[in-house]
Design an enzyme around this catalytic site. Sequence first.
Site, PDB file in Angstrom:
ATOM      1  N   LEU A 513       0.814  -1.212   0.000  1.00 14.97           N
ATOM      2  CA  LEU A 513       0.000   0.000   0.000  1.00 14.97           C
ATOM      3  C   LEU A 513       0.849   1.263   0.000  1.00 14.97           C
ATOM      4  O   LEU A 513       0.419   2.308  -0.476  1.00 14.97           O
ATOM      5  CB  LEU A 513      -0.906   0.014   1.240  1.00 14.97           C
ATOM      6  CG  LEU A 513      -1.948  -1.105   1.314  1.00 14.97           C
ATOM      7  CD1 LEU A 513      -2.631  -1.084   2.664  1.00 14.97           C
ATOM      8  CD2 LEU A 513      -2.962  -0.963   0.199  1.00 14.97           C
ATOM      9  N   GLY A 514       2.027   1.194   0.546  1.00 16.95           N
ATOM     10  CA  GLY A 514       2.882   2.367   0.631  1.00 16.95           C
ATOM     11  C   GLY A 514       4.064   2.066   1.515  1.00 16.95           C
ATOM     12  O   GLY A 514       4.261   0.934   1.978  1.00 16.95           O
ATOM     13  N   PHE A 518       9.394   3.974   8.617  1.00 14.82           N
ATOM     14  CA  PHE A 518       9.649   2.798   9.431  1.00 14.82           C
ATOM     15  C   PHE A 518       9.455   1.492   8.676  1.00 14.82           C
ATOM     16  O   PHE A 518       9.645   0.426   9.225  1.00 14.82           O
ATOM     17  CB  PHE A 518       8.752   2.809  10.665  1.00 14.82           C
ATOM     18  CG  PHE A 518       9.052   3.935  11.609  1.00 14.82           C
ATOM     19  CD1 PHE A 518      10.334   4.424  11.728  1.00 14.82           C
ATOM     20  CD2 PHE A 518       8.053   4.503  12.373  1.00 14.82           C
ATOM     21  CE1 PHE A 518      10.633   5.452  12.603  1.00 14.82           C
ATOM     22  CE2 PHE A 518       8.338   5.530  13.254  1.00 14.82           C
ATOM     23  CZ  PHE A 518       9.626   6.011  13.370  1.00 14.82           C
ATOM     24  N   PRO A 520       7.478  -0.756   5.016  1.00 13.59           N
ATOM     25  CA  PRO A 520       6.331  -0.849   4.119  1.00 13.59           C
ATOM     26  C   PRO A 520       5.059  -1.284   4.830  1.00 13.59           C
ATOM     27  O   PRO A 520       5.102  -1.871   5.914  1.00 13.59           O
ATOM     28  CB  PRO A 520       6.778  -1.910   3.107  1.00 13.59           C
ATOM     29  CG  PRO A 520       7.721  -2.777   3.878  1.00 13.59           C
ATOM     30  CD  PRO A 520       8.428  -1.868   4.852  1.00 13.59           C
ATOM     31  N   VAL A 521       3.929  -1.005   4.193  1.00  8.97           N
ATOM     32  CA  VAL A 521       2.617  -1.413   4.694  1.00  8.97           C
ATOM     33  C   VAL A 521       1.920  -2.224   3.613  1.00  8.97           C
ATOM     34  O   VAL A 521       1.907  -1.824   2.447  1.00  8.97           O
ATOM     35  CB  VAL A 521       1.763  -0.183   5.081  1.00  8.97           C
ATOM     36  CG1 VAL A 521       0.404  -0.622   5.615  1.00  8.97           C
ATOM     37  CG2 VAL A 521       2.483   0.670   6.103  1.00  8.97           C
ATOM     38  N   LYS A 535       1.744  -3.422   8.964  1.00 10.95           N
ATOM     39  CA  LYS A 535       2.942  -2.573   8.956  1.00 10.95           C
ATOM     40  C   LYS A 535       4.133  -3.451   9.316  1.00 10.95           C
ATOM     41  O   LYS A 535       4.215  -4.014  10.402  1.00 10.95           O
ATOM     42  CB  LYS A 535       2.784  -1.442   9.967  1.00 10.95           C
ATOM     43  CG  LYS A 535       4.001  -0.545  10.116  1.00 10.95           C
ATOM     44  CD  LYS A 535       3.698   0.553  11.127  1.00 10.95           C
ATOM     45  CE  LYS A 535       4.916   1.414  11.400  1.00 10.95           C
ATOM     46  NZ  LYS A 535       4.627   2.452  12.397  1.00 10.95           N
ATOM     47  N   ASP A 632       4.360  13.294  15.103  1.00 12.86           N
ATOM     48  CA  ASP A 632       4.543  13.058  13.669  1.00 12.86           C
ATOM     49  C   ASP A 632       3.219  13.177  12.919  1.00 12.86           C
ATOM     50  O   ASP A 632       2.907  12.369  12.043  1.00 12.86           O
ATOM     51  CB  ASP A 632       5.168  11.683  13.425  1.00 12.86           C
ATOM     52  CG  ASP A 632       5.781  11.557  12.030  1.00 12.86           C
ATOM     53  OD1 ASP A 632       6.080  12.608  11.413  1.00 12.86           O
ATOM     54  OD2 ASP A 632       5.953  10.425  11.551  1.00 12.86           O
TER      55      ASP A 632
END
Length: 823
Positions: A513-514, A518, A520-521, A535, A632
């Site tokens: 997904l992106g 930290f 990839p997901v 995650k 964040d």
Amino acid sequence: MEFSCFYMSNIIYATFLLFFDAFAFAEDSIGPFQSIRDGTTLVSKEGTFEFGFFSPGNSKNRYAGIWYKNIPVQNVVWVANRCNPINDSSGLLTTNSTGNLVLLHQNKSVVWYTSLSKQVKKPIVRLLDSGNLVLKDEEDGNSEAYLWQSFDYPSDKFLAGMKLGWDLKKGLSRRVSAWRNWDDPCPGDFSWGVEFDALNQSIPEFYVRNGGKKFLRAGPWNGVRLSGVSELKPNQFVNYQFVDNEDEVYYTFNLKSNSVIAIFVLNQTTSTRQRLTWIAEEKSWNLQFSDPKDHCDNYGLCGGNGNCVIGDNPVCHCLKGFKPKSEEKWNLTNWSGGCVRNTPLDCKDKKSDGFMKFVGLKLPDTTYARLNKSMNLKECRAKCLSNCSCMAYASSNVRDGSGCLMWFGDLMDIRQVSTEEQALYVRMPASELGKSGHMVRAVIVVACIGSISVVLLLGYFVYRRNSKATSEETERSLVTRTNERHEEDLELPLFDLPTIVTATDRFSFKNKLGEGGFGPVYRGMLEGGQEIAVKRLSLSSGQGIDEFKTEVKLIVNLQHRNLVKLLGCCIQGEEKLLVYEYMHNKSLDSFIFDKNQAKLLDWPKRFQIICGVARGLLYLHQDSRLRIIHRDLKASNVLLDNEMNPKISDFGLARTFGGDGDDSEGKTRRVIGTYGYMAPEYVYNGQFSIKSDVFSFGILVLEIVSGKRSTSFFLQKEGLTLTAHAWTLMQEGRAIELLDSHLRDSHHDLQEVLRCIHVGLLCVQQRTSDRPSMSSVVVMLSSDSHVLPYPNRPGYFMETESPQLFPESSRVSTITISGPVAR
């Protein structure tokens, strides 16, 4: 004598031009006896590029160059006379009697010229739509038989179709070099190109140099990518290619669509290499990436045999089997001396040596490495082992496992990277390879239940010198006993690694997904049909085990409709996984910063998102049991459900506090976050508080209203940032002009829009004491009758004040975590 004749021929030829109609030429080209004077231009066939004379910045000097015709900012892509300017408007470019291009001053002085290997009777000069100025023989039927081209002599821009590297037949090296400053295109200190030693069979590498010193290294090409970067991979706009054969060694890129404009820029002022994409609707360049992207990109930061791990404090570590050369200097964060072996190699008995495998590293500098393309990995090992000076080896092509790359001497400029496709084998004495003790094994069980969301983290640190089997049996026993106890007490669902692997189809690329700072997901589906987002924390991520624990501890205790829900987690070996509810609409940034998706977010939806994020942040600051500073908050960390309800995510950097009010704050030497969203006091002094989150929220509000990224926006003429532009418009009574162009023709509550802009500007004020609390923000957003105070000047007012342009402080380890994280 030769140059005198050349010089005299140009004077005579220029005099002849005075009697010829020099302006009777086609708009994209000039032929024999034609010229371009200051004030006239060539325009490429499709009108993309223009060639002529210009004055850069505030300078009055004149240069011959190429620029984007319809782009008003940062548009010059090539300069002929970079270090030899013309001080008036008498410049003239023409072809002389030998067919060479000549730039003349006052019709007699030679300012710049080409040097062809043969005489051309019918030269034609044409400006192509690629931005390439070419010189060819009109009688040559081959349309691409160029005698000379500007692409072979880059300035500070690297365009699609250019070749960065070597033409080995011509002995031509194509390097990009930064302008000295905005007013002077003469090459500055920074240059970027391909370096290798053909005689000694070294492998080509890309370096950015600062003067004669190596400043930035991308890592050698490994058959898939440059081993030290993740940007060299296809995306929706760009295709990359690396060519290495007997005739040429170069790197190039091409654009997938003619409607896309993307360039690389080497910037002396900011000491960065950047990739920019032009956004026509916004009339601004969008920063895709910039490097050095973090502290670990600085060449040789950790010295020989040191490994840089961004996110750790300190960032430098010695490779396993090595220790600091000077413990005293190392403890003072002077890592330049690097690391030495715990046990020196004994070359008398080569058979006693072996190799330790490392993965997820940028391969070391190959200056003192040797390449043999015909060997396989097994042969490479034997070859390295037979040479006492060989310190490490690796496959030069991970795609098929071919090629042998061997290092001699210290291993320089290593860092942890996200990809684990590359393995490096480092030579070790038998005594180091035989060590199995002092291994820390952490068994962390995280138990989570959907509605109750309770987490129990237990650490078991097992120090054993026994065999691997005994250690693994002990670990399995501890896991089993711990799981049984907590499952019996709380009936909590725990995810094992095989379940996650199956759900995500082995973490396949199609399910990705992106990717954030930290890791990839991935999208996944459990056996019962429930969709999840996983995650997967990378080994090189800034989020280590401490941040992982933090995120789990915090999020499972948070219950709010505007916070993402954690369903479970898994820790097994090196894998650290978090399992979330899946958000079909992914992240906010994928909507507001995309010209097509932005049309789907009308003003009511945007206002709903602003209010939802505000309520979620208020819950974190005031209403949750733990009370949390997020640290964040940004558009990519706001996820959207099916009804476009926002949910704040990514709590890896969050901090808890126990105090009340605005005095709840802390200070850190480890500044981590996303430039453009971080409050000034956090960036420069490491101070964070709930008002730091308020600042990030204000930036987010202005982005949602305008549809523009704060990190890439600045007004060229005034040099204003997004916050300053919004504040200036408000002062002039034109605040509504900030509204996204996609929304200006639609019907919406203008007072609501103006109120959001006003609240956003109150949140981004320079002084923390001037910013409102989130409880006040929620009231201001929901009440039309609430009288708002006038905002003071915002932080990061001018583009030159933007933190993304500042060098990193020597006392603050600054990490930029960027890129969308869609779950």
